[in-house]
Structures are given as structure tokens and as C-alpha cells.
Design a protein around this motif. Structure first.
Motif, PDB file in Angstrom:
ATOM      1  N   ILE A   1       0.987  -1.122   0.002  1.00  0.00           N
ATOM      2  CA  ILE A   1       0.029   0.181  -0.094  1.00  0.00           C
ATOM      3  C   ILE A   1       0.819   1.228   0.168  1.00  0.00           C
ATOM      4  O   ILE A   1       1.669   1.519   0.704  1.00  0.00           O
ATOM      5  N   ASP A   2       0.444   2.138  -0.880  1.00  0.00           N
ATOM      6  CA  ASP A   2       1.105   3.505  -0.995  1.00  0.00           C
ATOM      7  C   ASP A   2       0.311   4.195   0.282  1.00  0.00           C
ATOM      8  O   ASP A   2      -0.645   4.830  -0.007  1.00  0.00           O
ATOM      9  N   PHE A   3       0.868   4.558   1.520  1.00  0.00           N
ATOM     10  CA  PHE A   3       0.525   5.100   2.507  1.00  0.00           C
ATOM     11  C   PHE A   3       0.318   6.663   2.340  1.00  0.00           C
ATOM     12  O   PHE A   3      -0.553   7.029   3.009  1.00  0.00           O
ATOM     13  N   THR A   4       1.058   7.325   1.659  1.00  0.00           N
ATOM     14  CA  THR A   4       0.902   8.601   0.992  1.00  0.00           C
ATOM     15  C   THR A   4      -0.253   9.081   0.636  1.00  0.00           C
ATOM     16  O   THR A   4      -1.045   9.761   1.003  1.00  0.00           O
ATOM     17  N   LEU A   5      -0.452   8.139  -0.412  1.00  0.00           N
ATOM     18  CA  LEU A   5      -1.641   8.138  -1.013  1.00  0.00           C
ATOM     19  C   LEU A   5      -3.003   7.773  -0.301  1.00  0.00           C
ATOM     20  O   LEU A   5      -3.908   8.570  -0.251  1.00  0.00           O
ATOM     21  N   LEU A   6      -3.114   6.778   0.400  1.00  0.00           N
ATOM     22  CA  LEU A   6      -4.140   6.538   1.163  1.00  0.00           C
ATOM     23  C   LEU A   6      -4.324   7.560   2.518  1.00  0.00           C
ATOM     24  O   LEU A   6      -5.267   8.072   2.729  1.00  0.00           O
ATOM     25  N   ARG A   7      -3.232   8.436   2.943  1.00  0.00           N
ATOM     26  CA  ARG A   7      -3.444   9.433   3.865  1.00  0.00           C
ATOM     27  C   ARG A   7      -4.255  10.559   3.061  1.00  0.00           C
ATOM     28  O   ARG A   7      -4.958  11.276   3.743  1.00  0.00           O
ATOM     29  N   GLN A   8      -3.876  10.698   1.835  1.00  0.00           N
ATOM     30  CA  GLN A   8      -4.515  12.018   1.222  1.00  0.00           C
ATOM     31  C   GLN A   8      -6.042  11.370   0.889  1.00  0.00           C
ATOM     32  O   GLN A   8      -6.904  12.212   1.122  1.00  0.00           O
ATOM     33  N   GLU A   9      -6.034  10.179   0.767  1.00  0.00           N
ATOM     34  CA  GLU A   9      -8.008   9.782   0.519  1.00  0.00           C
ATOM     35  C   GLU A   9      -8.454   9.926   2.048  1.00  0.00           C
ATOM     36  O   GLU A   9      -9.533  10.373   1.748  1.00  0.00           O
ATOM     37  N   ILE A  10      -7.815   9.677   3.109  1.00  0.00           N
ATOM     38  CA  ILE A  10      -8.222   9.737   4.405  1.00  0.00           C
ATOM     39  C   ILE A  10      -8.617  11.353   4.769  1.00  0.00           C
ATOM     40  O   ILE A  10      -9.601  11.741   5.033  1.00  0.00           O
TER      41      ILE A  10
END
Length: 129
Positions: free
Chosen positions: A112-121
Motif C-alpha cells: 500500500i502507498d500510505f502517502t496516497l492512502l493518507r490523502q484519501e483519508i
């Protein structure tokens, strides 16, 4: 109001990984994370938390018993307003198509790309606020 992100994955180390990546957010109480180890457990948690502000569900696709793709339409019946992002090790076009056809907002591939996931959240938090 408590804002919640639900992570559905049968792998036991996923909870540790997510808590580690989002530890500052969790400590600051920006949102809470709940974890379900199966699709059936997730459906129970979703139905039991109807009063809570569930902003995002992240679900693995390949799980024993009910798969994430089989769970997806059931989630949409209970909570049609909640975004669901499917997570898979196999990000092929057919899997992506099936996920989107069944109501998923998107598809993330492992790792998982956690930077991308953080943006989504962050986007979901802004919409909920």
C-alpha cells in the motif's frame, strides 16, 4: 463525533502496520481505526455502528470465506454512503473492473502507498467535517 476508518483484512500484521503508519493521527484523535479479520466480522461491525461516522472502508479482496468482492454489495446495502476502497496484491484490469462495478470507490495494490492512502483519508475527513 467519532470518525472511523474500518480496515478489513485476514492478515494479523495488517493492524500493526496501519496503526504504525497512522499513529500520529490516531493519537491526535483525528479518526479511529477499527479492524475486522473477515468479511462477516466487517458486516457485523458496519451494521452495529450505524450511529458512528464511518468515512472509509479498506478491504482486502482475497480472504477466506467471503471475499472482499462478495462483501462489497452487502456493505453498499447497509451503508451506501460509505466509500469502499479494495486492496489487492493483484491489481489487474479485471479485478479493478469487478471492484468498481460492485460499488468500490477505488483499488489500491499491495504494498500500500500510505502517502496516497493518507490523502484519501484527509479528503474523506474534509467531506465529513
Amino acid at each position: 463525533m467519532t470518525v472511523m476508518v474500518l480496515v478489513v483484512d485476514d492478515e494479523p500484521d495488517v493492524e500493526t502496520l496501519f496503526r504504525q503508519h497512522f499513529r500520529r493521527d490516531l493519537r491526535a484523535q483525528r479518526f479511529v481505526m477499527d479492524f475486522a479479520r473477515s468479511a462477516a466480522d466487517a458486516l457485523t461491525r458496519i451494521a452495529d455502528n450505524l450511529g458512528q461516522s464511518l468515512i472509509l472502508i479498506l478491504s482486502d479482496i482475497n480472504m477466506p470465506g467471503m471475499t472482499g468482492l462478495e462483501m462489497l454489495p452487502k456493505v453498499k446495502e447497509i451503508r451506501p454512503e460509505v466509500a469502499v476502497i479494495m486492496v489487492t496484491a493483484y491489481g489487474d484490469a479485471d479485478t479493478r473492473r469487478k471492484a468498481l462495478e460492485n460499488g468500490a470507490t477505488g483499488l489500491l495494490t499491495k504494498p500500500i502507498d500510505f502517502t496516497l492512502l493518507r490523502q484519501e483519508i484527509d479528503n474523506r475527513l474534509a467531506q465529513a467535517g
